[in-house]
Design a protein around this motif. Structure first.
Motif, short mmCIF file in Angstrom:
data_model
loop_
_atom_site.label_atom_id
_atom_site.label_comp_id
_atom_site.label_asym_id
_atom_site.label_seq_id
_atom_site.Cartn_x
_atom_site.Cartn_y
_atom_site.Cartn_z
N ASN A 32 0.81 -1.22 0.00
CA ASN A 32 0.00 0.00 0.00
C ASN A 32 0.84 1.27 0.00
OD1 ASN A 32 0.55 -1.12 2.57
ND2 ASN A 32 -1.06 0.03 3.57
N PRO A 58 -4.91 0.38 4.85
CA PRO A 58 -5.26 -0.94 4.31
C PRO A 58 -6.65 -1.04 3.70
CG PRO A 58 -4.11 -1.19 6.39
CD PRO A 58 -4.37 0.28 6.22
N ASN A 96 0.08 0.14 9.47
CA ASN A 96 -0.73 -1.06 9.22
C ASN A 96 -1.09 -1.74 10.54
OD1 ASN A 96 -0.72 -0.70 6.46
ND2 ASN A 96 0.82 -2.26 6.04
#
Length: 280
Positions: A32, A58, A96
């Motif tokens: 990402n 995410p 994340n």
């Protein structure tokens, strides 16, 4: 001061040499993270094109949500060991994990430094030995060119209270400067291991701009960076409070084990974001 200067010279030399060392390194950026295809040049600053890295949360692709944006510097060192010159911050991995734990997501927009132009870009004032002094042009670029592009391209929460500016060393100095100069743009400021020593002009600037009540600011420093670094940071904290900066919005952390390096900033990054954005 000796510790400061040694660290500064190390980072200057590393920024010039890191490109020769990255070929044998493994890429570590998560899926990402990407680099914007659009080329950004700041003509008034220099003729170097600045790559812009973007981290998306995410759930960005699978949702329609809008997200806070954190602007950062030294993009080469934030996400990927293959492009870093002294280890990476692991910003993507940290965010994340924070998302998986709390459900809170952020967009991070990071500008690559210009190598040997880094001092010019990240310093608002001149130093008689190291030069610099074009940081105002760099911050103006973020505010007037980059941020409008990001807000038009991605699903952002563009308001001041959702917009952060975080950096370390000279990047901490330019983050501090940008936050105080544009308090209606940036509401969350992370000034890490900040090079307050670079110019005494920072004292005058703080006196003029420090009376803020809607900006959250964290000052981070490590004791192993040297007594002068810790003292400079504490003096800035004291001065800010004297100018009227709201005390509940100001946090100074002195880590007894902290050194002037990416490993230190990586270890503190998640906590910094959580404090700035009131994440429990």
């Amino acid at each position: 001061m000796k510790n400061w200067v040694a660290c500064f010279l190390f980072f200057l030399l590393s920024s010039l040499l890191f490109g020769q060392e990255t070929a044998v390194r493994t890429h570590t950026a998560t899926s990402n993270v990407s680099i914007i295809e659009k080329v950004f040049v700041i003509p008034e600053l220099n003729s170097i094109s600045h790559k812009i890295w973007v981290y998306l949360p995410p759930d960005y692709v699978t949702s329609s949500k809008k997200y806070p944006v954190i602007y950062m510097h030294d993009a080469q060192n934030l996400f990927d060991a293959a492009t870093s010159y002294s280890g990476e911050w692991e910003v993507d991995e940290s965010l994340n994990k924070l998302f998986n734990k709390t459900g809170k997501g952020f967009i991070v927009v990071a500008v690559e430094n210009g190598g040997d132009e880094r001092i010019n870009e990240y310093t608002p004032w001149l130093h008689k030995k190291y030069g610099g002094g074009k940081g105002d042009l760099y911050i103006n670029f973020i505010v007037n060119t980059l941020k409008p592009y990001i807000d038009a391209t991605y699903r952002t929460k563009p308001q001041q209270k959702f917009t952060g500016l975080i950096g370390s060393s000279l990047g901490g100095l330019i983050s501090y400067y940008g936050g105080l100069k544009y308090p209606k743009v940036f509401g969350k400021i992370g000034a890490l291991s900040t090079s307050f020593w670079f110019s005494n002009e920072v004292v005058i600037f703080t006196n003029k701009k420090g009376n803020l009540n809607k900006v959250k600011l964290i000052l981070l420093v490590g004791e192993k960076e040297g007594e002068d670094v810790v003292l400079d940071t504490k003096n800035i904290e004291k001065q800010l409070l004297e100018t009227g900066f709201k005390s509940k919005n100001l946090k100074t952390k002195v880590n007894p084990e902290g050194q002037h390096n990416e490993a230190f900033w990586k270890s503190e990054f998640s906590e910094i974001v959580q404090w700035l954005y009131n994440i429990q």
